[in-house]
Design an enzyme around this catalytic site. Structure first.
Site, PDB file in Angstrom:
ATOM      1  N   TYR A 149       0.850  -1.183   0.000  1.00  0.00           N
ATOM      2  CA  TYR A 149       0.000   0.000   0.000  1.00  0.00           C
ATOM      3  C   TYR A 149       0.891   1.240   0.000  1.00  0.00           C
ATOM      4  O   TYR A 149       1.517   1.567   0.998  1.00  0.00           O
ATOM      5  CB  TYR A 149      -0.900  -0.016   1.234  1.00  0.00           C
ATOM      6  CG  TYR A 149      -1.818   1.179   1.323  1.00  0.00           C
ATOM      7  CD1 TYR A 149      -2.991   1.225   0.570  1.00  0.00           C
ATOM      8  CD2 TYR A 149      -1.515   2.250   2.153  1.00  0.00           C
ATOM      9  CE1 TYR A 149      -3.838   2.325   0.650  1.00  0.00           C
ATOM     10  CE2 TYR A 149      -2.361   3.351   2.234  1.00  0.00           C
ATOM     11  CZ  TYR A 149      -3.522   3.382   1.472  1.00  0.00           C
ATOM     12  OH  TYR A 149      -4.354   4.463   1.544  1.00  0.00           O
ATOM     13  N   THR A 152       2.584   7.105   1.629  1.00  0.00           N
ATOM     14  CA  THR A 152       3.588   8.081   2.076  1.00  0.00           C
ATOM     15  C   THR A 152       4.647   8.339   1.005  1.00  0.00           C
ATOM     16  O   THR A 152       5.029   7.435   0.276  1.00  0.00           O
ATOM     17  CB  THR A 152       4.271   7.531   3.351  1.00  0.00           C
ATOM     18  OG1 THR A 152       3.262   7.251   4.303  1.00  0.00           O
ATOM     19  CG2 THR A 152       5.254   8.525   3.930  1.00  0.00           C
ATOM     20  N   GLY A 191       6.004  -0.622   3.298  1.00  0.00           N
ATOM     21  CA  GLY A 191       6.315  -1.986   3.720  1.00  0.00           C
ATOM     22  C   GLY A 191       6.006  -2.991   2.627  1.00  0.00           C
ATOM     23  O   GLY A 191       5.003  -2.838   1.908  1.00  0.00           O
ATOM     24  N   ARG A 321      18.877 -10.881  39.618  1.00  0.00           N
ATOM     25  CA  ARG A 321      20.105 -10.119  39.808  1.00  0.00           C
ATOM     26  C   ARG A 321      20.210  -9.632  41.248  1.00  0.00           C
ATOM     27  O   ARG A 321      19.256  -9.087  41.797  1.00  0.00           O
ATOM     28  CB  ARG A 321      20.105  -8.912  38.865  1.00  0.00           C
ATOM     29  CG  ARG A 321      21.372  -8.110  38.943  1.00  0.00           C
ATOM     30  CD  ARG A 321      21.304  -6.887  38.039  1.00  0.00           C
ATOM     31  NE  ARG A 321      22.537  -6.132  38.134  1.00  0.00           N
ATOM     32  CZ  ARG A 321      22.636  -4.827  37.906  1.00  0.00           C
ATOM     33  NH1 ARG A 321      21.576  -4.147  37.545  1.00  0.00           N
ATOM     34  NH2 ARG A 321      23.796  -4.226  38.014  1.00  0.00           N
ATOM     35  N   ARG A 348      10.520   2.252  39.425  1.00  0.00           N
ATOM     36  CA  ARG A 348      10.577   2.355  37.960  1.00  0.00           C
ATOM     37  C   ARG A 348       9.767   1.261  37.275  1.00  0.00           C
ATOM     38  O   ARG A 348       9.167   1.497  36.233  1.00  0.00           O
ATOM     39  CB  ARG A 348      12.044   2.275  37.495  1.00  0.00           C
ATOM     40  CG  ARG A 348      12.815   3.553  37.745  1.00  0.00           C
ATOM     41  CD  ARG A 348      14.223   3.452  37.220  1.00  0.00           C
ATOM     42  NE  ARG A 348      15.084   2.713  38.120  1.00  0.00           N
ATOM     43  CZ  ARG A 348      16.239   2.152  37.771  1.00  0.00           C
ATOM     44  NH1 ARG A 348      16.640   2.223  36.522  1.00  0.00           N
ATOM     45  NH2 ARG A 348      16.979   1.531  38.650  1.00  0.00           N
ATOM     46  N   THR A 445       5.052   7.192  15.640  1.00  0.00           N
ATOM     47  CA  THR A 445       5.029   8.075  14.477  1.00  0.00           C
ATOM     48  C   THR A 445       3.916   7.722  13.492  1.00  0.00           C
ATOM     49  O   THR A 445       3.215   8.596  13.002  1.00  0.00           O
ATOM     50  CB  THR A 445       6.386   8.024  13.749  1.00  0.00           C
ATOM     51  OG1 THR A 445       7.423   8.226  14.693  1.00  0.00           O
ATOM     52  CG2 THR A 445       6.468   9.088  12.673  1.00  0.00           C
ATOM     53  N   GLU A 447       0.461   6.090  11.692  1.00  0.00           N
ATOM     54  CA  GLU A 447      -0.986   6.214  11.982  1.00  0.00           C
ATOM     55  C   GLU A 447      -1.272   7.490  12.770  1.00  0.00           C
ATOM     56  O   GLU A 447      -2.116   7.520  13.658  1.00  0.00           O
ATOM     57  CB  GLU A 447      -1.490   4.978  12.744  1.00  0.00           C
ATOM     58  CG  GLU A 447      -1.237   3.651  12.069  1.00  0.00           C
ATOM     59  CD  GLU A 447      -1.820   3.564  10.660  1.00  0.00           C
ATOM     60  OE1 GLU A 447      -2.733   4.347  10.341  1.00  0.00           O
ATOM     61  OE2 GLU A 447      -1.335   2.736   9.876  1.00  0.00           O
ATOM     62  N   ASP A 449       1.285  10.950  13.924  1.00  0.00           N
ATOM     63  CA  ASP A 449       2.344  11.266  14.877  1.00  0.00           C
ATOM     64  C   ASP A 449       1.724  11.560  16.251  1.00  0.00           C
ATOM     65  O   ASP A 449       0.700  12.233  16.348  1.00  0.00           O
ATOM     66  CB  ASP A 449       3.119  12.489  14.362  1.00  0.00           C
ATOM     67  CG  ASP A 449       4.105  13.020  15.383  1.00  0.00           C
ATOM     68  OD1 ASP A 449       5.253  12.562  15.377  1.00  0.00           O
ATOM     69  OD2 ASP A 449       3.701  13.871  16.207  1.00  0.00           O
TER      70      ASP A 449
END
Lengths: 680, 680
Positions: A149, A152, A191, A321, A348, A445, A447, A449
């Site tokens: 397709y 862009t 793609g 760890r 975190r 980015t 679909e 930004d």
């Protein structure tokens, strides 16, 4: 390199082993992992995954052991071979679309057929006339033609109206001339186009009798079906290596006055009448709206699962760890401390773990809402019903824009946070997070930004705020929370966010409404230029999306699902995750909650303490909460995230026995050839 | 692939061209770029860069055109060849260490000799006895032996005391036995070790007469000097591919009871007496302190320049890229809008541009302070002077820990922000930001993980707060701002942050002091466990470091440098950058400024508006402000960041003419071989 000597083969990691540590983690949590997995995915999906995984693991082509070592060309070749084998397996086993999607997810690399299987087939399906459907769609379904397709361009991404490629109607011979007037008109990033496709749906400005009717789709053969060479006056190739996604051949495409027949224009909605040489415009544009909403909802739905891959790896490794001894820890903790026990690491990772669940639940609700509201439109029989359905779709469209932005940013950033939480080893390709992360990055980015999209949310919310101010009735959740806010304009509000979950949700609604009315005033009263308000719009969109996620998390927990019910203990832990997600978000955005007068400074300070307490309450369940996502080792391909915790042996094996660089013997002196011996 | 057809060669990008747009940007700014470059670097550095660049560009080996396409093995081989050629050029041209460093910076990839040239030589220089110096250091300087520094292990990163490798003294034959008792004892991540080095400085637990004296350095030959094969009982290799840094052979290393002579132990500070078989401990540990501070200061100093690479690329490309039309823009702006004109893009990039300058100035001041305070120690003649110098170094050490954490996080995250600001093309390797970013990432982990390090800052600041509370005299800036805060405990303070630059700096000092005293009370009064406060410590360290950066930026501007003076216009723009950095930071951390009672809510709201105004004032100078960093195209190797703005032709050229994937012709059908023709 020399074979691994026997004395090395005998070495074991220092105790306690990773397997012992993870066993202990699993033993101390009360969560029935299978039940939680069922709650997340449902039985059907779990069964499909088991079935497909068994098939893939039996196929040598899907062995991943050289993935991290191969260069771009080798990886792409291997991936095309895998794509072909997948197609063969799909035929052989009569796979459904979902079976196929699960297989691609387990392989965990973008395969070169991907855009054929998605956008190319979807566009043909939805935009072909009946004759075109018979000629192209059926052959494409059978992989007799392979397509992509092409929208862009090198110089034009988001702004589709600005595309430069033209398709000019020739009334004399009833053809279109597809042409690239400049270098920036080159199709780019497409793609499956680079080396694979022999057809492309090309979006080009339709010019009829000198008049430009805007971008329209054309199906164009670009390579010979036998020699696979580009056709004359077509220049096509791969756009080169990328940060990730390197198993895909994203391509470029240029046309030099290339003629295609009348039937090339996909004619379901608009066409050129070859008799009259007149443009025939579409009757309605409503369905395009729907596709964009669906694609963005899918990104939202997938974001939780992608983030969960990184969080699974990081949580497991941080439980294995051990580093330094916490000198103030109780004597029962011998030796070094598990990294996950440090509050800074928990701070975190555990809010990200909560975000995985939050995004997943919101994604599911988005997909359901999409089905339901499209159904409203399809089933509408009166003009009034249709208008209502379109208004509902507009609301969903705005929501999907904001959520796509927030969800994919959360996941992209969260994957990097997870990677860094793994310390030095997070930098190794064997961590497995790097590949997930770099392959995920385009989501921020494509679909739309993630910054640009938020303008659409703001536009919709400002419009809704105006209508509520003008007394519009309550028709959906957005108008409901705006009306509530409006009704309290002279009273204000107090939210007991730490004492009541419904108040916590309501505080998020309040902030969203406050920012919406504020944005409206900036436009309508202060007459600020649109461009000056983009940062405010971004904040507004984020606030509204966070409200939606918090609300959906809460709704998911209070709504009983008789088929996949959670036991009370697990439900309780889910509530902890809900509060952690909401309060950690609130703390991060404290400034806005404060300026919108939703909370007092004292409450915000107490939020911090509550977040720290929630981390401690959730900590014992961290490993089972990632186990519930049920990613097979085959899918994660990670030394650090191995389910059995055998992290170090796996790192060592990959470095020492799989690594082709170790086949080279280097002469290290400056005045010598570089390589003296190579087994390659 | 087929050669590029003539009709493609003729195509040009759509107008206005990138070169026209950048010319216009440069014309509208009053900044004399050369003067600003001089202000940043000084003339000597500028001259060196010009000299080295000319030499490198004349060497075919330093041609970068295949860098982005090559796989790991090829890139590493090429990089070793480049390292060798660099060494030859250094000898040929009699390069200084700075000449050599500039060359490596311009090549912009970590070369396999790197750890030989840095940590190996540095350790030998500082830790060899005189006899060892003669034997090892001089030969290493001549590249007769190639070495590395082997400290980190597979199971132990930050915690050096926990290393598992042992060096046991054998009194019978006066040797040491180097041994790896477990798999996790394997040295890991060691730069230059994987394939290149034939010697290693190995950190191992020294065991004498059954007693462990902790980690000590040993020089060990690991590969044969002629065959380059590993010696017996040594297993060594490369640890495998990484997120970045793939031109470096980071290695692993295991020993099986490997005997080395007495002289292997680097004996400048401590040793084993071969006569008595007794351990001889070091006299002082002060110089180790110094090295760590120096390494971290270097990271701070370099962070601005690394961030500036990404910001340069993004600012230039966002001035060239045009997307959509701002419907409310004046009519003079024809066609699509330059992306940099969108306030949301400026809001993402210009504060980062300010951060480049902020970090650079602070880095320079850190390096100067290090020299000055080391000088104090060296020149101290009395015990009192020495104690003062050591206290000053402790202050600098804490500052360097906090700044290393903040600066490298700012740069790592800022590079990704810059990359995303480039939209879709930011994802291409040709953007050039990806490589800078992935090669930079280890900085957030090595030389002290960016979260862990902040504990050292907090420990120092809490100790200082205690001493100030106990009435300690003002000896440096930290005690000064703490004493001021303490003196206002019952008065509070008001900072005119938008009206006065000195007040702006003072507000940052206030917040840092507030958080320091608060942390002290959490420990001393509330008796909170250390582990419960790690998140607070991280915030405190960030606050203190932000204060330091804001203060240094301001000090740099108010201090006149007669040699490199800036004209008033440029100075004025520097002040705008200073305010943008400070106010944007203040806005992001508004919550802490508010809870510390440094500001009112109204001031914080006004800050937002001021930031937006500063963006508009700085916008016309954005391109010249990045130009001043003076990165040659050779160094950036970026299509998007080209100085001439010819972005699209360069992208197209690399994809279409340099890309080896386009040498493959694929058969796309599922039941066929993958490749039908390859020119490879």
């Amino acid at each position: 390199m020399a074979p691994v000597p026997p004395w090395v083969k005998k070495l074991r990691p220092a105790e306690p082993l990773g397997s012992q540590l993870l066993d202990a983690e699993r033993a101390k949590s009360s969560i029935p992992v299978d039940k939680l997995t069922l709650f997340l995915y449902g039985q059907e999906f779990i069964d499909i995954k088991a079935k497909i995984l068994k098939i893939l693991q039996a196929e040598p082509l899907f062995d991943k052991s050289q993935n991290y070592f191969q260069g771009r060309v080798e990886r792409w070749e291997k991936s095309l071979a895998r794509a072909k084998r997948l197609r063969q397996l799909a035929v052989e086993h009569d796979w459904s679309l979902e079976d196929h999607n699960v297989a691609v997810d387990l392989i965990a690399e973008p395969i070169p057929y991907m855009l054929h299987g998605t956008m190319f087939l979807l566009t043909l399906f939805s935009q072909c006339s009946d004759e075109q459907g018979a000629k192209y769609f059926m052959r494409a379904m059978d992989y007799k033609i392979i397509g992509c397709y092409a929208q862009t361009e090198l110089g034009h991404g988001s702004n589709v109206k600005g595309l430069e490629t033209t398709a000019t109607w020739n009334s004399d011979d009833k053809t279109f001339t597809i042409h690239s007037p400049t270098l920036t008109a080159s199709k780019w990033w497409i793609g499956t186009l680079g080396r694979t496709a022999n057809h492309a749906v090309v979006m080009a400005q339709l010019i009829v009798n000198g008049k430009n009717h805007g971008p329209h789709p054309f199906i164009v053969k670009i390579r010979d079906m036998k020699t696979h060479q580009p056709l004359e006056n077509i220049h096509v190739g791969d756009v080169g290596p990328k940060i990730g996604y390197n198993t895909m051949d994203n391509g470029f495409l240029l046309f030099n006055n290339h003629k295609v027949p009348h039937e090339a224009m996909l004619a379901k909605f608009s066409s050129v009448d070859p008799e009259t040489n007149q443009y025939v415009p579409p009757k309605s544009a409503a369905q395009v709206y729907g596709t964009m909403t669906w694609v963005r909802s899918t990104i939202v739905w997938q974001s939780g699962g992608y983030l969960a891959r990184g969080v699974t790896i990081a949580v497991r490794y941080c439980a294995v760890r051990r580093q330094f001894k916490d000198e103030e820890a109780p004597d029962s903790q011998k030796g070094e401390t598990q990294v996950l026990d440090y509050s800074m690491v928990a701070y975190r990772l555990l809010p990200l773990l909560a975000a995985c669940y939050a995004l997943h639940f919101t994604g599911k609700i988005m997909m359901d809402m999409y089905q339901q509201k499209q159904g409203l439109l399809t089933d509408s029989t009166s003009k009034q019903e249709q208008e209502f359905a379109i208004a509902e779709l507009a609301d969903l469209h705005a929501t999907s824009c904001g959520l796509k932005s927030l969800a994919s940013t959360t996941t992209a950033d969260g994957l990097e946070t997870s990677r860094r939480a793994c310390g030095g080893h997070g930098y190794s390709s064997f961590s497995g997070i790097g590949d997930v992360s770099t392959n995920y990055l385009p989501n921020v980015t494509w679909e739309g930004d993630n910054y640009m999209l938020t303008q659409q949310v703001a536009r919709y919310l400002i419009k809704t705020a105006r209508s509520v101010m003008d007394g519009a009735p309550i028709t959906n959740d957005t108008t409901k929370i705006f009306s509530y806010y409006q009704s309290r304009a002279e009273i204000g509000a107090a939210f007991d966010v730490l004492g009541s979950d419904t108040d916590l949700v309501a505080a998020f609604a309040w902030r969203s409404a406050y920012l919406s009315f504020d944005a409206m005033r900036q436009r309508d009263e202060a007459k600020k230029p649109w461009n000056d308000l983009l940062v405010d719009f971004y904040r507004l969109s984020k606030a509204h999306s966070q409200y939606f996620i918090v609300k959906n998390f809460y709704d998911t927990l209070v709504t009983e699902d008789p088929e996949n019910a959670l036991d009370d203990d697990t439900k309780g832990i889910m509530y902890l995750l809900f509060r952690l997600y909401a309060l950690h978000t609130l703390e991060s955005e404290a400034n806005e909650f404060f300026t919108s007068s939703a909370l007092t400074v004292h409450q915000i300070t107490l939020c911090r303490a509550t977040v720290m307490r929630l981390l401690k309450e959730i900590r014992p369940h961290a490993v089972t909460l990632v186990d519930a996502w049920d990613f097979p080792d085959f899918q994660l391909d990670s030394s650090l995230g191995r389910k059995d915790g055998d992290v170090y042996s796996d790192m060592f094996y990959r470095a020492s026995e799989l690594n082709p660089l170790n086949d080279l013997t280097a002469d290290p002196y400056p005045d010598s050839p570089v390589i003296v011996k190579s087994r390659l």
